[in-house]
Motif scaffolding. Structure first.
Motif, short mmCIF file in Angstrom:
data_model
loop_
_atom_site.label_atom_id
_atom_site.label_comp_id
_atom_site.label_asym_id
_atom_site.label_seq_id
_atom_site.Cartn_x
_atom_site.Cartn_y
_atom_site.Cartn_z
N ALA A 127 4.79 6.22 -3.14
CA ALA A 127 4.60 4.99 -2.36
C ALA A 127 5.69 4.84 -1.32
O ALA A 127 5.44 4.42 -0.18
N LEU A 128 6.90 5.21 -1.68
CA LEU A 128 8.02 5.13 -0.76
C LEU A 128 7.81 6.07 0.43
O LEU A 128 7.97 5.69 1.59
N ALA A 129 7.43 7.31 0.14
CA ALA A 129 7.24 8.31 1.19
C ALA A 129 6.14 7.90 2.17
O ALA A 129 6.27 8.07 3.38
N ILE A 130 5.04 7.35 1.64
CA ILE A 130 3.92 6.96 2.49
C ILE A 130 4.29 5.78 3.37
O ILE A 130 4.02 5.77 4.58
N SER A 131 4.93 4.77 2.80
CA SER A 131 5.17 3.53 3.53
C SER A 131 6.29 3.63 4.55
O SER A 131 6.36 2.83 5.48
N GLN A 132 7.19 4.61 4.42
CA GLN A 132 8.31 4.69 5.35
C GLN A 132 7.99 5.56 6.56
O GLN A 132 8.82 5.72 7.44
N ASP A 133 6.76 6.05 6.65
CA ASP A 133 6.34 6.85 7.79
C ASP A 133 5.00 6.30 8.28
O ASP A 133 4.00 6.34 7.55
N ARG A 134 4.96 5.76 9.50
CA ARG A 134 3.75 5.11 9.98
C ARG A 134 2.55 6.05 10.05
O ARG A 134 1.43 5.65 9.79
N LEU A 135 2.79 7.32 10.41
CA LEU A 135 1.68 8.27 10.46
C LEU A 135 1.13 8.55 9.06
O LEU A 135 -0.08 8.57 8.85
N ALA A 136 2.04 8.75 8.09
CA ALA A 136 1.58 8.98 6.72
C ALA A 136 0.85 7.76 6.18
O ALA A 136 -0.16 7.89 5.48
N GLU A 137 1.35 6.57 6.50
CA GLU A 137 0.73 5.34 6.02
C GLU A 137 -0.69 5.19 6.58
O GLU A 137 -1.64 4.90 5.84
N LYS A 138 -0.83 5.39 7.88
CA LYS A 138 -2.16 5.24 8.49
C LYS A 138 -3.13 6.30 7.98
O LYS A 138 -4.31 6.02 7.75
N SER A 139 -2.64 7.52 7.81
CA SER A 139 -3.49 8.57 7.28
C SER A 139 -3.95 8.24 5.86
O SER A 139 -5.12 8.43 5.51
N PHE A 140 -3.03 7.74 5.04
CA PHE A 140 -3.37 7.35 3.67
C PHE A 140 -4.42 6.24 3.66
O PHE A 140 -5.42 6.32 2.95
N LEU A 141 -4.21 5.20 4.47
CA LEU A 141 -5.15 4.08 4.49
C LEU A 141 -6.52 4.54 4.97
O LEU A 141 -7.55 4.17 4.39
N ALA A 142 -6.54 5.33 6.03
CA ALA A 142 -7.82 5.81 6.55
C ALA A 142 -8.55 6.66 5.53
O ALA A 142 -9.79 6.62 5.42
N SER A 143 -7.81 7.43 4.73
CA SER A 143 -8.43 8.28 3.71
C SER A 143 -9.10 7.46 2.62
O SER A 143 -9.98 7.96 1.91
N LYS A 144 -8.70 6.19 2.47
CA LYS A 144 -9.29 5.29 1.48
C LYS A 144 -10.32 4.35 2.12
O LYS A 144 -10.74 3.37 1.50
N ASN A 145 -10.72 4.68 3.36
CA ASN A 145 -11.70 3.87 4.10
C ASN A 145 -11.22 2.44 4.32
O ASN A 145 -12.03 1.50 4.37
N ILE A 146 -9.92 2.28 4.46
CA ILE A 146 -9.35 0.97 4.77
C ILE A 146 -9.11 0.92 6.28
O ILE A 146 -8.45 1.80 6.84
N PRO A 147 -9.65 -0.09 6.96
CA PRO A 147 -9.60 -0.11 8.43
C PRO A 147 -8.19 -0.30 8.97
O PRO A 147 -7.44 -1.16 8.53
N VAL A 148 -7.83 0.54 9.94
CA VAL A 148 -6.57 0.44 10.67
C VAL A 148 -6.88 0.58 12.16
O VAL A 148 -7.95 1.04 12.54
N ALA A 149 -5.93 0.18 13.00
CA ALA A 149 -6.12 0.35 14.44
C ALA A 149 -6.23 1.82 14.78
O ALA A 149 -5.54 2.66 14.18
N PRO A 150 -7.08 2.17 15.74
CA PRO A 150 -7.11 3.57 16.20
C PRO A 150 -5.72 4.02 16.63
O PRO A 150 -4.98 3.27 17.26
N TYR A 151 -5.36 5.26 16.30
CA TYR A 151 -4.01 5.74 16.57
C TYR A 151 -4.02 7.24 16.85
O TYR A 151 -4.96 7.96 16.52
N ARG A 152 -2.92 7.69 17.46
CA ARG A 152 -2.73 9.11 17.71
C ARG A 152 -1.26 9.46 17.49
O ARG A 152 -0.36 8.70 17.86
N ALA A 153 -1.00 10.61 16.91
CA ALA A 153 0.36 11.12 16.80
C ALA A 153 0.80 11.63 18.16
O ALA A 153 0.01 12.22 18.91
N VAL A 154 2.08 11.39 18.49
CA VAL A 154 2.60 11.75 19.81
C VAL A 154 3.89 12.56 19.63
O VAL A 154 4.91 12.03 19.18
N HIS A 155 3.83 13.85 20.00
CA HIS A 155 5.00 14.72 19.90
C HIS A 155 5.62 15.01 21.26
O HIS A 155 6.75 15.51 21.33
#
Length: 385
Positions: A127-155
């Motif tokens: 839970a710590l690892a997922i919540s402290q990284d916005r990309l990991a958090e959004k990926s986790f939520l989307a994988s559970k079909n929980i709606p989040v704002a559209p997003y893109r990783a930017v390198h």
């Protein structure tokens, strides 16, 4: 679940309780007896209030924080002053406690792993690892079909330009780590904003989020016990000033179906994380004939928008968290009155004690210096009639 619709009918019972799904962390663990010691990483106001809640239950607290002036040190004699990446100090700390929890989510992953190998860590390192990284958090939520704002990783700046072309403007560019109270983000309104914002924000990668035309923000503080029981407090309606939470008002001015769905989404999240403790979930309410919800972020800890529970709930969020991490049964989260929580930022703390009436419950954090933007305390004001 994006596009979920609601029809408000009877208001649901304020105590959100769900059947237990036992945690995988439950391995013949018995509840900690009174006199046991809760290890708390972090010495800020949340750690302070957790230690006070533990003391009420006859449990000791040992605070670990690198700042010798931490306000949590005022309420317990057991403390370690050391860096969060000092593994030797972490091992010595673990030897003196029975379970470890934390008041903020930016604990280094390696430190969490050290502690988890020595004593129960609740909530867990995942839970710590997922919540402290916005990309990991959004990926986790989307994988559970929980709606989040559209997003893109930017390198890179080229990826940012491509993301803008896909998501459109305005949009919000954020750091993936260490962002809070508006820090680590820039609003992009014109294509020319991209290069400056990319250069100013670090470290990379960043994340670009599409702008969400939300009507309001609500949050749900939810708890999951070691036996899998899940209980949620009522949703709070949040107002921010200068990107810092100003007030949380309960009940939130949303249809009953929206609030019920927010509680259910929070339940899905804590179960999917195999979570033990209190979690804060922030939602955008998207307007329309049938409002929808979108998760803004999750916080694996007690939450600023849950401070109101101290005044009007038999079991507040701090006691609920201590109960959970100690393996005790969760308490009753029902709300007994309407309430408004207001943060006291900087010099606003000066309204205490002279400007309070009998319907107001003050909480000051014991910080020595009032600075602009610094949370110095909060007040809970009961709303009558």
């Amino acid at each position: 679940m994006s596009g979920w619709s609601f029809i408000a009918r009877d208001r649901p019972h304020p105590c959100r309780s769900f059947p237990p799904t036992p945690s995988s962390a439950l391995t013949d663990f018995k509840p900690l007896p009174p006199g046991s010691t809760i290890g708390i990483l972090g010495g800020g106001q949340l750690g302070r209030m957790l230690a006070l809640a533990a003391a009420k239950l006859g449990l000791k607290s040992h605070i670990y924080c690198p700042d010798p002036q931490s306000p949590a040190f005022d309420v317990t004699p057991l403390k370690t002053v050391a860096a969060y990446d000092d593994h030797e100090a972490l091992r010595a700390f673990a030897a003196q406690v029975d379970v470890v929890t934390y008041e903020f989510e930016n604990v280094p992953a390696a430190s969490a792993e050290v502690l988890a190998g020595l004593k129960p860590l609740r909530p867990g390192a995942n839970a710590l690892a997922i919540s402290q990284d916005r990309l990991a958090e959004k990926s986790f939520l989307a994988s559970k079909n929980i709606p989040v704002a559209p997003y893109r990783a930017v390198h890179s700046i080229d990826e940012l330009r491509a993301a803008i072309a896909e998501l459109g403007l305005p949009a919000v560019l954020k750091t993936t780590r260490l962002g809070y109270d508006g820090k680590g983000q820039r609003v992009l309104r014109e294509p020319g904003d991209a290069e400056t914002a990319f250069a100013e924000l670090a470290p990379h990668p960043l994340v670009l989020e599409a702008f969400v035309p939300f009507e309001k923000e609500i949050s749900v503080v939810v708890a999951r016990g070691l036996d899998g029981t899940v209980r949620a407090f009522d949703a709070a309606e949040n107002v921010h000033r200068h990107h810092i939470l100003h007030t949380s008002t309960v009940p939130a001015d949303v249809p009953a179906g929206v609030e019920k769905h927010a509680a259910m989404l929070a339940k899905v999240i804590v179960v999917a994380l195999d979570y033990v403790g209190v979690l804060g979930v922030e939602f955008f309410v998207i307007p329309g004939d049938r409002p929808t919800l979108m998760v803004n972020e999750i916080a694996p800890r007690v939450h600023n928008s849950g401070h109101w529970t101290e005044a009007v709930c038999l079991t507040d969020q701090f006691e609920q968290h201590i109960r959970a991490v100690a393996g005790w049964p969760l308490g009753d989260p029902r709300r007994m009155a309407d309430v408004v929580m207001q943060n006291l930022i900087g010099d606003e703390v000066e309204i205490v004690p002279g400007g309070l009436d009998g319907d107001t419950q003050p909480h000051l954090y014991g910080k020595a210096e009032a600075r602009p933007g610094r949370k110095m305390g909060h007040i809970n004001r009961i709303v009558r009639g």
